[in-house]
Structures are given as C-alpha cells and as structure tokens.
Design a protein around this motif. Structure first.
Motif, mmCIF file in Angstrom:
data_model
loop_
_atom_site.group_PDB
_atom_site.id
_atom_site.type_symbol
_atom_site.label_atom_id
_atom_site.label_comp_id
_atom_site.label_asym_id
_atom_site.label_seq_id
_atom_site.Cartn_x
_atom_site.Cartn_y
_atom_site.Cartn_z
ATOM 1 N N LEU A 134 0.834 -1.196 0.000
ATOM 2 C CA LEU A 134 0.000 0.000 0.000
ATOM 3 C C LEU A 134 0.872 1.250 0.000
ATOM 4 N N THR A 135 0.326 2.317 -0.541
ATOM 5 C CA THR A 135 1.023 3.601 -0.449
ATOM 6 C C THR A 135 0.777 4.209 0.926
ATOM 7 N N GLY A 136 1.515 5.266 1.241
ATOM 8 C CA GLY A 136 1.292 5.964 2.499
ATOM 9 C C GLY A 136 -0.120 6.509 2.594
ATOM 10 N N ALA A 137 -0.625 7.084 1.496
ATOM 11 C CA ALA A 137 -1.980 7.643 1.481
ATOM 12 C C ALA A 137 -3.021 6.548 1.702
ATOM 13 N N VAL A 142 -11.668 10.981 11.380
ATOM 14 C CA VAL A 142 -10.428 11.602 10.934
ATOM 15 C C VAL A 142 -10.677 13.090 10.715
ATOM 16 N N ASP A 143 -9.750 13.906 11.188
ATOM 17 C CA ASP A 143 -9.746 15.334 10.870
ATOM 18 C C ASP A 143 -8.945 15.476 9.576
ATOM 19 N N GLU A 144 -9.663 15.572 8.448
ATOM 20 C CA GLU A 144 -9.019 15.556 7.144
ATOM 21 C C GLU A 144 -8.026 16.703 6.965
ATOM 22 N N ALA A 145 -8.424 17.900 7.375
ATOM 23 C CA ALA A 145 -7.540 19.056 7.221
ATOM 24 C C ALA A 145 -6.276 18.883 8.056
ATOM 25 N N TYR A 146 -6.444 18.356 9.268
ATOM 26 C CA TYR A 146 -5.288 18.157 10.136
ATOM 27 C C TYR A 146 -4.388 17.071 9.575
ATOM 28 N N ARG A 147 -4.981 16.049 8.940
ATOM 29 C CA ARG A 147 -4.161 14.995 8.332
ATOM 30 C C ARG A 147 -3.238 15.583 7.273
ATOM 31 N N GLN A 148 -3.771 16.448 6.429
ATOM 32 C CA GLN A 148 -2.944 17.072 5.404
ATOM 33 C C GLN A 148 -1.847 17.930 6.016
ATOM 34 N N GLU A 149 -2.197 18.626 7.099
ATOM 35 C CA GLU A 149 -1.200 19.437 7.788
ATOM 36 C C GLU A 149 -0.093 18.565 8.368
ATOM 37 N N LEU A 150 -0.471 17.419 8.928
ATOM 38 C CA LEU A 150 0.519 16.518 9.514
ATOM 39 C C LEU A 150 1.436 15.917 8.453
ATOM 40 N N VAL A 151 0.876 15.564 7.305
ATOM 41 C CA VAL A 151 1.685 15.023 6.214
ATOM 42 C C VAL A 151 2.758 16.029 5.812
#
Length: 319
Positions: free
Chosen positions: A110-113, A126-135
């Motif tokens: 699997l990929t990371g995403a 999941v906090d989608e916006a926070y996930r993108q920020e964490l990435v």
C-alpha cells in the motif's frame, strides 16, 4: 494507590461517572509462569494530562500498554479507560483512543496515502484538514509505497494515523523511534497541541529529554513495579542538587558540611552535591568569600539513574 486524579463517588466500574479520569488501574498484575511482568499496578491519570512512563527493557511498560489495549488478559486486577473496562468493553474503549507502536508493521504494497485512509476507516473518525497538515509537517511523501519507506518514514505514518483522529487518549509506545531530531521537534509540537485541545497522552519513551519536555507527570517502573509517580518537582528528592561555588580567597573545607557530598575542587571553583536542607551549606558559604554561586536541580535522567542506581531491596513503591 497512587492518587493522580479525581473520580466520581460511584466508584470503580461506574460507567455513568463524570469522566475526569482517562486511565485507571487497580492491582493490575500480569504473570507468566513464575515471572511477574507487572505487579500490583495502581494509578490514575486525569484527563488532559501528558504522562511519561519510564523503565528499561523488561520493566513492564509494554505489558502495561497491552493490558490497557485489551490485547492480553491480566492475571489479577483491572484497568479502565474513561470508565470502560479494558477487558470487557475493549471495543468501546478503542473508540476513544489511538495507539502508536514502537515498531510500525504496515502493509508493504500500500502507499502511504492508502495506509492512512485504511487506518482512518478502522478508527472511524479523521480530521481531514489536520491529516494534510501533519503530512506536510512530517515531510511525508504519501504517494510512495510502504516498502519504499525508511524506518523513520514508516513511523511517521503511524504517528500521523494516530494524531489525525484527534482521539481523547493517545497511547504512545516509543513514538519517535527512528525519527531524526527535526521530526522529533515536529512530534513535540503535535503533543503540545493535543494537550491544548484537552487530549490525554500516555507516553512510554526511552528519551529522557523528550519526557522531561512534554510530561506533566512521570511514572517509573522497576522490575514490574511502579516505584515512583508524580511531577518532576515532587521527585526531586530522589537525587541531589548540584552546586558550584567560586571563591575570591581561600577555599574552605566543605566536605564535612551536613548534606554535602562528592566535593570536587578546581582552583577556587568547588562543585558538590547537596541533599536535603541547603541552609548548613549557605551558612558556611556566607562567611567564606563567595563571589559566584550556581545551582542546578537534577534532570529527569539523573532522577531515573538515582532509582536504578539504588539497591533494589531499598526501593519500595511510592506512597
């Protein structure tokens, strides 16, 4: 029992109680044959605190976490997370927490995403916006397959997966294993943010500076027993104060001052350890022509070594 938080008078196991306690254990014990991996563990952790959990390999840290997660059954005693029994209501308890293991065993194809998406579906929120920020904050390339990730990047994936849930409780077992110093700083920032949001963090780590920088309270295990738990200020009695005095004249003999030990002289500079009341030392210094005086409280590492340098027979659970 270590009294670290308040709880409703309905008592242990009352699921309608006011949730001021994130984790509570009572007499928690795990025995393998004749070996006690964990013995009579009793403590409470209030909501919203960051608690460090220390001990060398084999002290019982991972056993404690496995019992909290309901992965193994206790020989005796019990544990609760937000009033939910970790054995009998483990599914409900898991909805309130996120877990980061010390070793990230992920799906290599699997990929990371895709991995983050799958782990988010398992947790349920999941906090989608926070996930993108964490990435972005952890500098992770989510398009790569897991098999192409280094150990540090795999650890980033499980950290992001836990943090992005905004869970009430984060259970972290050596969470910065494999991270470089820059990413360790990113992790610390995330923990500070989690605390500000009212989340509770249970942090098992070998990195003393990390625990000292992040934690409100610290618990120290020795041979499966909790021997100390409290704030760093409360634990200062375990080790000595380091004092350095610089004299403008003859250096007095400080070795016989009550509480003073390990005196080392370098010219007119004297370094020493002081336990207990510092007043006897100050009285001597006041009439000895001191022109400079520095003192330093013991670090968490020094406190830890003070416990592990002691005779095990002289180490008893803290009241």
């Amino acid at each position: 029992m270590h009294q670290l938080g308040s709880f409703d008078v309905q008592g242990f196991g009352g699921y309608d109680q006011v949730e001021t306690t994130a984790i509570r254990t009572e007499g928690l014990t795990k025995r393998y044959g004749d070996v006690d991996a964990l013995s009579d563990l009793s403590f409470e952790i209030p909501r919203g605190e960051v608690v460090g959990y220390l001990g060398p390999n084999g002290a019982g840290k991972t056993t404690t976490i496995r019992l909290l997660l309901g992965l193994i059954q206790p020989t005796a005693g019990r544990a609760e997370i937000f009033g939910l029994d970790c054995q009998h209501r483990s599914v409900d308890a898991h909805r309130r927490l996120a877990y980061v293991p010390g070793e990230a065993n992920l799906w290599p194809s699997l990929t990371g995403a895709e991995t983050l998406h799958l782990l988010g579906r398992v947790q349920g929120k999941v906090d989608e916006a926070y996930r993108q920020e964490l990435v972005a904050r952890f500098d992770l390339d989510p398009s790569k397959k897991v098999r192409a990730y280094s150990k540090g990047n795999r650890q980033k994936v499980v950290l992001i997966a836990a943090l992005m849930t905004r869970s009430d409780l984060l259970v972290l077992d050596e969470p910065t294993n494999g991270l470089d110093p820059l990413m360790e700083q990113a992790f610390r920032r995330c923990i500070h943010e989690a605390k500000e949001r009212g989340q509770t963090i249970f942090l098992s780590s070998h990195i003393m500076s990390e625990v000292e920088a992040l934690c409100d309270q610290v618990g120290i295990l020795r041979d499966g027993r909790l021997v100390e738990m409290g704030t760093l200020a409360e634990m200062r009695h375990l080790s000595a104060l380091t004092v350095e005095a610089t004299f403008d004249a003859a250096v007095p003999d400080l070795s016989r001052v009550p509480g003073v030990s390990s005196v080392q002289q370098d010219g007119r500079v004297v370094r020493m350890q002081v336990r207990g009341d510092v007043e006897p030392l100050l009285k001597v210094l006041a009439v000895s022509g001191v022109k400079g005086l520095l003192s330093r409280e013991p670090s968490l590492e020094e406190l830890f070594l003070a416990i592990y340098g002691a005779d095990p027979s002289q180490t008893t659970p803290a009241p």
